[in-house]
Scaffold this motif. Structure first.
Motif, PDB file in Angstrom:
ATOM      1  N   GLU A  81     -17.321  31.275   3.550  1.00  0.00           N
ATOM      2  CA  GLU A  81     -18.426  31.941   2.859  1.00  0.00           C
ATOM      3  C   GLU A  81     -19.439  30.942   2.313  1.00  0.00           C
ATOM      4  O   GLU A  81     -20.476  31.327   1.777  1.00  0.00           O
ATOM      5  CB  GLU A  81     -17.897  32.810   1.720  1.00  0.00           C
ATOM      6  CG  GLU A  81     -17.127  34.040   2.166  1.00  0.00           C
ATOM      7  CD  GLU A  81     -17.997  35.085   2.842  1.00  0.00           C
ATOM      8  OE1 GLU A  81     -19.189  35.178   2.481  1.00  0.00           O
ATOM      9  OE2 GLU A  81     -17.493  35.800   3.727  1.00  0.00           O
ATOM     10  N   GLY A  82     -19.115  29.633   2.416  1.00  0.00           N
ATOM     11  CA  GLY A  82     -20.096  28.625   2.035  1.00  0.00           C
ATOM     12  C   GLY A  82     -19.767  27.809   0.813  1.00  0.00           C
ATOM     13  O   GLY A  82     -20.653  27.146   0.257  1.00  0.00           O
ATOM     14  N   VAL A  83     -18.494  27.804   0.385  1.00  0.00           N
ATOM     15  CA  VAL A  83     -18.095  27.026  -0.792  1.00  0.00           C
ATOM     16  C   VAL A  83     -17.311  25.794  -0.331  1.00  0.00           C
ATOM     17  O   VAL A  83     -16.293  25.919   0.352  1.00  0.00           O
ATOM     18  CB  VAL A  83     -17.232  27.867  -1.757  1.00  0.00           C
ATOM     19  CG1 VAL A  83     -16.849  27.040  -2.991  1.00  0.00           C
ATOM     20  CG2 VAL A  83     -17.984  29.131  -2.187  1.00  0.00           C
ATOM     21  N   GLY A  84     -17.786  24.615  -0.708  1.00  0.00           N
ATOM     22  CA  GLY A  84     -17.079  23.374  -0.419  1.00  0.00           C
ATOM     23  C   GLY A  84     -16.403  22.856  -1.670  1.00  0.00           C
ATOM     24  O   GLY A  84     -16.964  22.944  -2.765  1.00  0.00           O
ATOM     25  N   PHE A  85     -15.205  22.288  -1.521  1.00  0.00           N
ATOM     26  CA  PHE A  85     -14.410  21.850  -2.669  1.00  0.00           C
ATOM     27  C   PHE A  85     -13.981  20.407  -2.501  1.00  0.00           C
ATOM     28  O   PHE A  85     -13.349  20.052  -1.507  1.00  0.00           O
ATOM     29  CB  PHE A  85     -13.178  22.753  -2.804  1.00  0.00           C
ATOM     30  CG  PHE A  85     -12.272  22.423  -3.965  1.00  0.00           C
ATOM     31  CD1 PHE A  85     -12.786  22.195  -5.226  1.00  0.00           C
ATOM     32  CD2 PHE A  85     -10.898  22.359  -3.784  1.00  0.00           C
ATOM     33  CE1 PHE A  85     -11.947  21.894  -6.304  1.00  0.00           C
ATOM     34  CE2 PHE A  85     -10.045  22.073  -4.844  1.00  0.00           C
ATOM     35  CZ  PHE A  85     -10.578  21.830  -6.111  1.00  0.00           C
ATOM     36  N   GLY A 155     -18.678  20.396   6.354  1.00  0.00           N
ATOM     37  CA  GLY A 155     -18.514  21.840   6.520  1.00  0.00           C
ATOM     38  C   GLY A 155     -19.771  22.628   6.215  1.00  0.00           C
ATOM     39  O   GLY A 155     -19.750  23.861   6.223  1.00  0.00           O
ATOM     40  N   ASN A 156     -20.886  21.926   5.925  1.00  0.00           N
ATOM     41  CA  ASN A 156     -22.184  22.553   5.679  1.00  0.00           C
ATOM     42  C   ASN A 156     -22.115  23.674   4.642  1.00  0.00           C
ATOM     43  O   ASN A 156     -22.524  24.813   4.893  1.00  0.00           O
ATOM     44  CB  ASN A 156     -22.786  23.068   6.993  1.00  0.00           C
ATOM     45  CG  ASN A 156     -23.214  21.936   7.905  1.00  0.00           C
ATOM     46  OD1 ASN A 156     -24.253  21.314   7.696  1.00  0.00           O
ATOM     47  ND2 ASN A 156     -22.387  21.637   8.901  1.00  0.00           N
ATOM     48  N   PRO A 157     -21.576  23.370   3.440  1.00  0.00           N
ATOM     49  CA  PRO A 157     -21.448  24.403   2.407  1.00  0.00           C
ATOM     50  C   PRO A 157     -22.780  24.740   1.759  1.00  0.00           C
ATOM     51  O   PRO A 157     -23.725  23.937   1.761  1.00  0.00           O
ATOM     52  CB  PRO A 157     -20.497  23.757   1.395  1.00  0.00           C
ATOM     53  CG  PRO A 157     -20.773  22.292   1.530  1.00  0.00           C
ATOM     54  CD  PRO A 157     -21.049  22.068   2.995  1.00  0.00           C
ATOM     55  N   ASP A 158     -22.853  25.945   1.169  1.00  0.00           N
ATOM     56  CA  ASP A 158     -24.014  26.343   0.364  1.00  0.00           C
ATOM     57  C   ASP A 158     -23.920  25.790  -1.051  1.00  0.00           C
ATOM     58  O   ASP A 158     -24.943  25.568  -1.699  1.00  0.00           O
ATOM     59  CB  ASP A 158     -24.117  27.868   0.293  1.00  0.00           C
ATOM     60  CG  ASP A 158     -24.494  28.487   1.621  1.00  0.00           C
ATOM     61  OD1 ASP A 158     -25.216  27.833   2.397  1.00  0.00           O
ATOM     62  OD2 ASP A 158     -24.069  29.622   1.891  1.00  0.00           O
ATOM     63  N   VAL A 159     -22.706  25.632  -1.543  1.00  0.00           N
ATOM     64  CA  VAL A 159     -22.484  25.086  -2.879  1.00  0.00           C
ATOM     65  C   VAL A 159     -21.266  24.177  -2.822  1.00  0.00           C
ATOM     66  O   VAL A 159     -20.295  24.476  -2.126  1.00  0.00           O
ATOM     67  CB  VAL A 159     -22.291  26.212  -3.925  1.00  0.00           C
ATOM     68  CG1 VAL A 159     -21.156  27.147  -3.557  1.00  0.00           C
ATOM     69  CG2 VAL A 159     -22.086  25.639  -5.327  1.00  0.00           C
TER      70      VAL A 159
END
Length: 238
Positions: A81-85, A155-159
């Motif tokens: 869904e766009g969350v990188g950790f 991973g090209n996250p949104d946040v």
């Protein structure tokens, strides 16, 4: 959740067994903002990050990404869904090379967006380019931290969530990590940085949420926090 917000945490409670760790935690971050989640050791910062990414399950409340509630999703689904950790303990692959660590994480972002490639990573992280064949286990702590951040960006996250990025590093390395995060912020990367080190965040964050004993006790801009000696002394031991 406002139209501009990428991520919204709303009134979440989290328990570890019978012990409640988070109590009605709420905050949001808009596209391009960098939010510092500040608090002393044990205040609930890492649990908040784990609740966002789905490692710790919220018993009550919601976590929304671009308006979609994700609190019941698995961590891999939340990542899609766009969350990188970026976890506190880094968790690189020590028996793989720097480049293999990066390639393992390659995936397009939401809608097929590809902002981060190996070439761009090596441009932003030149130190990784110079050691791309080195095994991850042979990197210093600071180099591993840079690799973990870079791997997350692949991973090209949104946040991007960064959990205690300065923890356990020498002061000169902390300064370099701070400069790197500033560059990501200036490139428009949306960031949530969990930290005990307020001074580390002053030049990184645009906004701040202070957590104490599992409660959000203050929210505002970083400039407002600079001017609020009461909050700094009461909750951040400054």
């Amino acid at each position: 959740m406002s139209a501009a917000e990428i991520l919204r945490v709303e009134d979440i409670d989290v328990f570890y067994g019978a012990s409640q760790i988070l109590f009605g935690v709420s905050f949001g971050v808009e596209k391009g903002q960098s939010l510092a989640l500040l608090g002393r050791n044990g205040a609930g910062k890492s649990t908040t990050m784990k609740a966002i990414i789905g490692i710790a399950q919220a018993k009550r409340g919601t976590v929304s990404v671009r308006g979609t509630q994700v609190q019941k999703f698995t961590p891999d689904r939340i990542a899609r869904e766009g969350v990188g950790f970026v976890p506190e303990d880094r968790q690189i692959f020590p028996e793989h090379s720097v480049e293999d660590n990066l390639k393992i994480a390659i995936k397009p972002g939401v809608g097929g967006r590809v902002d981060w490639t190996l070439e761009k990573i090596y441009d932003v992280f030149p130190i990784l380019a110079s050691m791309k064949g080195r095994m991850g286990g042979r990197l210093s702590g600071g180099e591993q931290q840079m690799l973990t951040i870079a791997r997350t960006l692949m991973g090209n996250p949104d946040v991007v969530l960064l959990d205690e990025p300065s923890e356990g590093l020498a002061p000169i390395i902390v300064e370099k990590i701070g400069e790197l995060i500033q560059r990501l912020r200036d490139m428009g990367t949306t960031l949530i940085v969990a930290e005990q080190n307020m001074h580390f965040c002053l030049d990184i964050a645009s906004h701040v949420a202070v957590i104490d004993k599992g409660h959000i006790v203050y929210r505002g801009s970083i400039d407002e926090l600079r001017a609020n000696d009461d909050v700094k002394k009461r909750y951040l031991a400054v």
